[in-house]
Design an enzyme around this catalytic site. Structure first.
Site, PDB file in Angstrom:
ATOM      1  N   HIS A 107       0.709  -1.158   0.098  1.00  0.00           N
ATOM      2  CA  HIS A 107      -0.034  -0.250   0.026  1.00  0.00           C
ATOM      3  C   HIS A 107       0.854   1.134  -0.068  1.00  0.00           C
ATOM      4  O   HIS A 107       0.683   2.138  -0.738  1.00  0.00           O
ATOM      5  CB  HIS A 107      -0.924  -0.218   1.338  1.00  0.00           C
ATOM      6  N   HIS A 127      -4.257   6.981  -5.456  1.00  0.00           N
ATOM      7  CA  HIS A 127      -5.385   7.760  -4.605  1.00  0.00           C
ATOM      8  C   HIS A 127      -5.745   8.929  -5.609  1.00  0.00           C
ATOM      9  O   HIS A 127      -5.199   9.402  -6.456  1.00  0.00           O
ATOM     10  CB  HIS A 127      -4.948   8.330  -3.042  1.00  0.00           C
ATOM     11  N   HIS A 136      -7.640  -0.667  -5.001  1.00  0.00           N
ATOM     12  CA  HIS A 136      -7.781  -1.193  -3.551  1.00  0.00           C
ATOM     13  C   HIS A 136      -8.481  -2.679  -3.714  1.00  0.00           C
ATOM     14  O   HIS A 136      -8.389  -3.490  -2.615  1.00  0.00           O
ATOM     15  CB  HIS A 136      -8.486  -0.392  -2.352  1.00  0.00           C
ATOM     16  N   HIS A 257     -14.025   7.541   3.578  1.00  0.00           N
ATOM     17  CA  HIS A 257     -12.756   7.040   3.536  1.00  0.00           C
ATOM     18  C   HIS A 257     -11.468   7.851   4.193  1.00  0.00           C
ATOM     19  O   HIS A 257     -11.067   7.337   4.991  1.00  0.00           O
ATOM     20  CB  HIS A 257     -12.232   6.787   2.034  1.00  0.00           C
ATOM     21  N   HIS A 261      -9.771   7.212   7.997  1.00  0.00           N
ATOM     22  CA  HIS A 261      -8.447   7.107   8.178  1.00  0.00           C
ATOM     23  C   HIS A 261      -7.838   7.915   9.528  1.00  0.00           C
ATOM     24  O   HIS A 261      -7.224   7.342  10.251  1.00  0.00           O
ATOM     25  CB  HIS A 261      -7.645   7.342   7.053  1.00  0.00           C
ATOM     26  N   PHE A 278      -0.977   7.423   4.429  1.00  0.00           N
ATOM     27  CA  PHE A 278      -1.037   6.505   3.619  1.00  0.00           C
ATOM     28  C   PHE A 278       0.099   5.477   3.626  1.00  0.00           C
ATOM     29  O   PHE A 278      -0.065   4.328   3.500  1.00  0.00           O
ATOM     30  CB  PHE A 278      -1.224   6.912   2.016  1.00  0.00           C
ATOM     31  N   HIS A 291     -11.349  -0.829   4.338  1.00  0.00           N
ATOM     32  CA  HIS A 291     -11.459  -0.965   2.670  1.00  0.00           C
ATOM     33  C   HIS A 291     -12.493  -1.951   2.310  1.00  0.00           C
ATOM     34  O   HIS A 291     -12.778  -1.789   1.231  1.00  0.00           O
ATOM     35  CB  HIS A 291      -9.968  -1.088   2.299  1.00  0.00           C
TER      36      HIS A 291
END
Ligand code: C2O
Length: 522
Positions: A107, A127, A136, A257, A261, A278, A291
């Site tokens: 990732h 992204h 993803h 999303h 996070h 990230f 996810h």
């Protein structure tokens, strides 16, 4: 030239060259753009010159279907099975691409621009554009197969964190115990704290029931009224090469999303690591459940809006990435390979969508709001117009601008065919900062508003990420579908609307905007 090529293959429906699709240059892995003050290196240890790969093949149709279930409803057996798989995965050495740390770094590599694109030295970042959902999905697919094979169970399926339903809105208990627990989280968000899908860096101060209601109303905007067109949900079209970069995430990528996070990550770390950045996010086992639900939202969105093939552009369909499978084989997989869950032999257990009928209400009656707004209009001066005349505006304080609508009093048919889209363009963010601002239409009182009300058009959320010279070279665009909102605010006959941008983070002081306008999207 590039522009021209894209037009060509939109007409033909085929791609003439590998250069027209996105793919990584596997020999280019370099330090990633994680944090300015920290060297982040997550490249695989293998010599990239010797890599051999095979092309993806669908699992045999006779394979059992893996059914992903809500994490908060799993039984003991399931939890211990999953825990065992994760323990084994965590015990594998770093040299094994199936190991947990290698999975986490995968990732990091793709999400922070550690690979260059195959035909240029521009970095590849999955992204904030149309690769967000498919990439993803691929990642989770291989992750799930590996976990299943480690415990010899080909029915194994990842759980999903059902944060869109009131019973699922807290961190699922199973993720509070080893080996699914994770140190780098915000302790004040442990269960029974209800997640805030509009989280910034302060607590909302809402009680559990109010928080749930606000989340559901916001979900409605992000999945239903604000996501009626494919681009609004999937994000902008990102092509390889110079000039192909775009930065325009879809509604769900922005929130819940990004916001979740941030909500999960530890407030003691500069970027709320691990989940808040990230490069580190996938070190937390909760990442995969988060996810899984994001992936489920893609399916749900398709069902609600009746969209079978979300994007027909061959440049998207043909783009490919690489993952190791459970047999330590490197596999090349295309976007077009992951559009049909049944071919991938997995499914989501059907659960209620409690936000589907939570169409938000205006905070005050639209008539009253209009009176207030008209008074301001004649009072003048404090209010800007949406054309900033080439001068980018700083978002240090809230900003209200009058935006003209090129078309108004459209017929029902016109409205169905073309979504009215509010575009905030030229958003320029200072590197490495968490930035959030909200966009509202026709509000009478800034102090009495939040994303649970109908005036909320959408939010801009950017997780902190250092800038490579090219990642940051393109400013962001925020596109918000507002046809339904305009109707609910009884503004359909007006030739203009008042748009308010409300900064939610202090970093907005270093954020500028080139302008706001209205567009129509087919
Ligand atoms: Cu690649 Cu939730 O992030």
């Amino acid at each position: 030239m590039r522009e021209f090529r894209h037009k060509i293959f939109r007409i033909n429906g085929t791609i003439d060259s590998d250069e027209d699709v996105m793919s990584p240059n596997l020999t280019s892995c370099h330090q990633s753009y994680g944090r300015d003050d920290l060297l982040v290196y997550c490249c695989p240890p293998e010599n990239p010159q010797n890599l051999k790969f095979i092309d993806f093949k669908f699992p045999e149709p006779s394979k059992p279907l893996r059914v992903r279930k809500p994490a908060h409803l799993l039984d003991e057996d399931y939890i211990s099975k999953y825990s065992r798989a994760v323990s084994i995965m965590k015990s594998l050495p770093y040299s094994d691409p199936r190991s947990f740390s290698r999975q986490a770094n995968l990732h990091c590599i793709f999400c922070t621009g550690a690979y260059d694109q195959k035909y240029s030295n521009i970095s590849l970042n999955i992204h904030r554009a149309w690769f967000f959902f498919p990439w993803h999905r691929m990642f989770l697919h291989f992750h799930e197969r590996i976990l299943g094979s480690l415990i010899g169970d080909d029915t194994f399926a990842l759980p999903f964190w059902n944060w869109d339903s009131p019973e699922g809105m807290t961190i699922p208990e199973m993720y509070m115990n080893e080996p699914l627990n994770h140190k780098e989280r915000d302790g004040s968000h442990f269960p029974p704290k209800v997640a805030d899908i509009d989280f910034v860096d302060k607590e909302s101060g809402l009680g559990p029931q109010e928080q749930i209601e606000k989340n559901l109303a916001m979900m409605y905007n992000q999945l239903v009224s604000g996501a009626k067109k494919t681009e609004l949900f999937m994000g902008c079209s990102y092509y390889p090469g110079e000039g192909g970069t775009c930065d325009g995430p879809g509604t769900v990528e922005l929130a819940p999303h990004n916001t979740l996070h941030t909500w999960v990550g530890s407030s003691f770390n500069p970027q709320r690591e691990d989940m808040g950045a990230f490069y580190s996010a996938a070190r937390d086992p909760l990442f995969y459940a988060h996810h899984s639900n994001i992936d489920r939202m893609w399916e749900v969105w398709r069902e609600i809006h009746g969209k079978n093939l979300p994007i027909s552009d061959p440049a998207w369909l043909g783009s490919y990435f690489y993952f190791y499978d459970e047999n330590l084989q490197l596999v090349r997989i295309k976007v077009s390979d992951v559009l049909d869950l049944s071919k991938l032999r997995y499914a989501y257990e059907k659960v209620n969508l409690p936000w589907l009928n939570k169409r938000p209400k205006p905070s005050v009656s639209p008539k009253l709001a209009r009176q207030v707004l008209n008074l301001r209009d004649t009072g003048g001066s404090r209010f800007l117009y949406a054309e900033f005349g080439g001068n980018a505006r700083n978002l240090e304080a809230s900003m209200t601008v009058k935006v003209y609508r090129p078309e108004y009093q459209r017929t029902k048919k016109e409205k169905e065919e073309e979504e009215e889209v509010l575009v905030v363009y030229g958003i320029d963010v200072e590197s490495n900062m968490y930035v959030k601002f909200d966009v509202y239409v026709n509000i009478a009182d800034e102090m009495k508003i939040n994303p649970g009300f109908r005036e909320f058009a959408g939010t801009f959320v950017r997780l902190p990420q250092a800038r490579s010279t090219d990642i940051g070279s393109r400013k962001s665009t925020l596109k918000l579908g507002i046809s339904e909102l305009i109707e609910d605010l009884e503004a359909d006959g007006d030739d203009s609307i008042w748009v308010t941008l409300l900064p939610r983070t202090t970093s907005c002081m270093n954020t500028t905007i080139d302008g706001i306008c209205i567009e129509y999207m087919r």
